[in-house]
Design a protein around this motif. Structure first.
Motif, PDB file in Angstrom:
ATOM      1  N   GLY A  26     -26.159  -4.759  -0.586  1.00 44.93           N
ATOM      2  CA  GLY A  26     -25.842  -4.084  -1.275  1.00 44.93           C
ATOM      3  C   GLY A  26     -24.407  -3.228  -0.673  1.00 44.93           C
ATOM      4  O   GLY A  26     -23.889  -2.510  -1.652  1.00 44.93           O
ATOM      5  N   HIS A  79     -23.663  -8.353   0.800  1.00 42.05           N
ATOM      6  CA  HIS A  79     -23.910  -8.273  -0.575  1.00 42.05           C
ATOM      7  C   HIS A  79     -25.266  -8.365  -0.860  1.00 42.05           C
ATOM      8  O   HIS A  79     -25.860  -7.432  -1.742  1.00 42.05           O
ATOM      9  CB  HIS A  79     -22.880  -9.715  -1.314  1.00 42.05           C
ATOM     10  CG  HIS A  79     -23.339  -9.558  -2.598  1.00 42.05           C
ATOM     11  ND1 HIS A  79     -22.869  -8.638  -3.535  1.00 42.05           N
ATOM     12  CD2 HIS A  79     -24.089 -10.437  -3.516  1.00 42.05           C
ATOM     13  CE1 HIS A  79     -23.216  -8.567  -4.791  1.00 42.05           C
ATOM     14  NE2 HIS A  79     -23.916  -9.881  -4.942  1.00 42.05           N
ATOM     15  N   GLU A 105     -20.479  -4.506  -2.861  1.00 44.06           N
ATOM     16  CA  GLU A 105     -21.312  -4.428  -4.360  1.00 44.06           C
ATOM     17  C   GLU A 105     -20.990  -5.686  -5.196  1.00 44.06           C
ATOM     18  O   GLU A 105     -22.055  -6.198  -5.932  1.00 44.06           O
ATOM     19  CB  GLU A 105     -20.946  -3.176  -5.141  1.00 44.06           C
ATOM     20  CG  GLU A 105     -21.584  -1.679  -4.299  1.00 44.06           C
ATOM     21  CD  GLU A 105     -21.197  -0.751  -5.288  1.00 44.06           C
ATOM     22  OE1 GLU A 105     -20.476  -0.621  -6.355  1.00 44.06           O
ATOM     23  OE2 GLU A 105     -21.444   0.508  -4.468  1.00 44.06           O
TER      24      GLU A 105
END
Ligand code: FAD
Length: 815
Positions: A50, A47, A53
């Motif tokens: 990225g 996370h 998401e």
């Protein structure tokens, strides 16, 4: 029955959920100190990067959902601060309100996990120095990043450190990764980690190995600084401490439970602690190892979940045993995957357990089907029974499934022989008819039943000094790098050149990955030679002898970006598809294609042979071409090479020669140093485009002798001469300081260490570059030497041949 569970993530939630499924009437309370239960801590780095998401994708459960589905009383932000075993009560502090209360229990499930280690270093508590364990830590890191982190320092290159390095790079952060050991990924053996280090460096991560953080401070401008033990100071915006975890046992200590030798909670095979009403599971407990002696701390999610389940079963009255842990783990490092199961070689050595090993480099799936690349596979097994002890794999595709098959085989107590018969799913996009697992079984079985003897990279140079190292790859492969002192006879020529090999010494053969070398081993041993084949070939040799990578100063402040496409200079550009070709295929195709091009033309070559990344610069440098760029995308490597001009190899500082470009050298001496000098000069002249003839006379002839000549008819005197004189380039002695061979051996060692080519190697180079080696027929006659006793391809000539050569030369040297 009332069950109180402390810790609401992997082990704790497994325990609580299983207990509910077994006992609908039980009262089950889960106490979790942080604000979340059942979150995916393994997903936290992704996370941050990225890749995952949505933050809430990490929250697998909420107290409300757990109440609804499992009727669990899950309380977050509730910290258990003491256990009163006599009264079977837990003291709980509500972290939001500060209120303290007691909770009674019949059984306690203790699952507090492990805490990231924060070494007691000066400045370690400064802001911007983070660890990563839970959602709150992740949120803090993301908060820092929003306020502008351009550079991050990750201390510790284990699983979490490496994952964080990758994910920070993905967020555009420049990353420096610091590791105390001489390798990243300490759970793997060192020779398995080179490709991972290269991958990180290719992606812009700066590695500092064999050093550690010494202190943290703020610079005059307020920037965070990390001082390393090697004297380097890194200016950084954020530091992540990923130096390992230790079992969170503060609470267990207050309860007076027992602990194992590594500081974890001691449990029996039912996960029961010293107190029959308290069960413990997860990262906080010590586990038995499937292969190694003693108990271990193995902080992994799979074992934690299984232990929670086993604890619940026993709390609910069943008799379930937790089987030992084998530490199966895997990590993604950009496009590569690496993993381990069972014991590593270093662990077996530390435990004093006997083992054998083999290496192989198969493709993830059929080489002719796109999207694959070779993987490195290492198998460890018992020398007597062949019982599997451990496996490691690094590669692009199919690493996970091979590890899982091998993990299952280890768990089942199978032997290396059993792997031969594993019947695994195959179609070209997925595997090979002879799967890497089968191949590992074949090689290991060959070793076990004596069909193959191996020598190992770590035995170099000691074992090589007593034998002859034989490289059976093609000359092109040899040219791109070889074992110091190795003689090159390609496998295809071996049968007719057996006469060049000594019978009184062990022949240590090798090729790129071990296959051709294994064939060589079979040929040699069936012809009466003593031989051994290098395990894992030159690929593994290079990995073993690799130095810890030096941090590249030019990388230090360059954010990662794909290299810009080079502006195409005038000339043709030819595309060369070498995908699926095993080494030396790409180099041979490159050479062939290059010969049809003009200087300035370019070749864009695509391959999935990772060895090409190292071979291409060496080959281009040797041939006078320019490696414009080399890029990778997954297993696919793309290289752009510009053909050099005819003068590419000439030394521009020398005036152009006006007369004949030819050198004649007379080698009269049979001393190692003098013959070497002759060949050094010869090779230099050849590299500058000169022609070279070397005329060997009297003692110089000894340099041309075969070490194991075929029998030839001779008189007694001639035979005696033959016995007294050294046979061939490897038998020559120094002109002075020979000291009964000690000086010569010392000189050879120094040359090897300093990577000076050996005499056989210099001779090979000279012959490949076109030098004429001429044996003086008159001296041969005087010394009773026959042509069959000389190395293949030597010309025999009289003084007239020499004078003819000398007349056409612009320099003649007498050595
Ligand atoms: P934890 O999951 O740490 O849970 C323990 C919980 O107990 C914590 O939430 C803690 O707050 C709570 N607690 C502690 N003391 C108290 C107390 N006194 N009162 C109340 N609550 C308390 N493993 C893998 O196998 N693969 C991976 O890819 C992987 N990636 C990881 C990535 C990261 C960033 C991290 C941090 C770990 C990763 N792990 C991975 C390890 C894996 O997450 C752990 O092995 C696993 O979570 C251990 O489970 P556990 O229940 O023992 O401990």
């Amino acid at each position: 029955m009332k069950l109180v569970v402390i810790g609401g993530v992997a082990a704790g939630m497994s325990l609580a959920a299983r207990a509910r499924r077994l006992d609908e009437s039980a009262e089950i309370v889960v106490l979790e100190r942080s604000d979340h239960v059942s979150f995916a801590n393994c997903g936290l780095p992704y996370h941050i990067g990225g890749e995952i998401e949505r933050r809430d994708a990490l929250l697998l459960q909420t107290p409300e959902r757990l109440k609804a589905s499992l009727n669990l009383d899950v309380r977050v932000a509730q910290e258990a601060t003491a256990i009163d075993r006599g009264r079977r009560r837990v003291t709980v502090r509500d972290r939001k309100t500060g209120r303290t209360y007691e909770e009674s229990y019949d059984f306690l499930g203790l699952c507090p996990g492990a805490t990231p280690i924060r070494p007691a270093l000066p400045g370690v508590d400064l802001p911007g120095i983070r660890t990563l364990r839970n959602m709150e830590d992740m949120d803090a890191i993301l908060g820092d990043m929003q306020s502008g982190v351009r550079h991050a320092t990750v201390i510790g290159a284990g699983y979490i450190g490496v994952e964080m390095a990758e994910n920070l790079v993905r967020r555009g952060v420049r990353v420096t990764l610091v590791e105390m050991l001489d390798q990243i990924m300490p759970p793997l053996d060192r020779e398995m980690t080179g490709a991972l280090e290269d991958e990180l460096k290719r992606r812009g991560v700066v590695l500092h190995l064999e050093t550690a953080a010494a202190a943290f401070r703020h610079s005059a401008t307020g920037r965070l600084q990390v001082e390393l033990k090697n004297g380097v100071t890194l200016d950084t915006d954020m530091t992540l401490l990923c130096v390992g975890v230790r079992p969170d046992v503060a609470l267990a200590k207050t309860a007076g439970l027992e602990f194992g030798p590594r500081g974890g909670i001691r449990v029996d095979e039912h996960q029961r602690t010293a107190d029959p009403n308290i069960f413990a599971a997860g990262d906080a407990v010590e586990v038995r190892h499937q292969v190694l002696p003693d108990t271990w701390l193995i902080p992994l999610a799979g074992p934690a979940n299984r232990q929670g389940r086993v604890a619940a079963e026993n709390i609910c009255g069943r008799d379930t045993v937790f089987t030992p842990v084998q530490g199966t783990a895997i990590v993604k490092v950009f496009d590569l995957t690496a993993g381990v199961t069972g014991a590593t070689e270093k662990n077996l050595q530390r435990a004093g357990m006997p083992y054998r090993k083999c290496y192989l480099h198969p493709s993830g799936h059929a080489g002719y089907y796109p999207g694959t690349g070779p993987m490195q596979l290492k198998l460890l097994f018992a020398p007597d029974t062949g019982r599997l002890l451990g496996a490691q794999a690094v590669g692009f595709d199919g690493v996970d499934k091979r590890l899982d098959v091998l993990a299952t085989a280890i768990r089942a107590g199978q032997t290396a022989r059993d792997l031969q018969d594993a019947e695994l799913a195959y179609a070209p996009p997925y595997g090979s008819a002879k799967d890497p697992v089968n191949m590992a079984g074949f090689i290991a079985t060959n070793l076990l039943q004596g069909d193959l003897q191996c020598w190992y990279a770590e035995e170099f140079p000691a074992r090589a000094e007593k034998g002859l190292v034989l490289d059976v790859r093609s000359p092109q492969e040899y040219e791109t790098g070889h074992v110091p002192g190795a003689v090159n006879i390609p496998l295809d020529e071996l049968r007719r050149r057996l006469g060049e090999l000594p019978r009184d010494r062990e022949i240590l053969t090798y090729c790129r990955v071990g296959l051709r070398s294994c064939l060589t081993y079979r040929i040699l041993t069936q012809n009466g030679f003593r031989a051994a084949s290098l395990a894992g070939g030159f690929n593994t040799f290079r990995a073993w002898r690799r130095q810890a990578p030096e941090p590249d100063a030019t990388q230090a402040f360059e954010p990662y970006a794909e290299p810009p496409a080079a502006a195409a200079p005038p000339g043709r550009t030819v595309t060369l598809d070498c995908l699926g070709l095993q080494c030396p295929g790409p180099i041979i195709r490159l050479k062939e294609t290059m010969s049809d091009l003009d200087p300035g033309d370019q070749i864009v070559l695509q391959t999935n042979d990772p060895g090409f990344i190292g071979d291409a610069p060496a080959w281009c440098a040797a041939q006078g071409h320019t490696l414009v760029e080399i890029t990778t995308a997954g297993p696919q490597i793309t290289a752009r090479i510009r053909k050099g001009g005819p003068a590419a190899k000439a030394n521009p500082t020398l005036p152009a020669a006006s007369g004949p470009r030819k050198k004649s050298i007379v080698v009269f001496s049979g001393d190692l140093d003098r013959v070497m000098a002759a060949f050094v000069i010869a090779n230099g002249a050849l590299a500058m485009g000169d022609q070279v003839s070397i005329f060997f006379t009297f003692w110089g002839l000894n340099a041309l002798r075969k070490s194991a000549p075929p029998p030839v008819a001779k008189g007694l005197l001639d035979r005696m001469f033959g016995w007294m004189m050294p046979r061939g380039p490897t038998a020559l002695k120094l002109s002075s300081l020979n000291m009964a061979g000690i000086g010569t051996a010392l000189m050879k060692k120094v040359m090897r260490d300093k990577r000076v080519d050996s005499l056989p190697e210099l001779m090979r180079q000279a012959r490949e570059q076109g030098a004429r080696l001429i044996a003086c027929s008159m001296s041969m006659d005087v010394m009773g030497m026959k042509k069959e006793e000389l190395l293949d391809g030597i010309e025999v000539g009289g003084v007239a041949s020499f004078l003819g050569e000398a007349n056409g030369s612009n320099a003649t040297l007498f050595i």
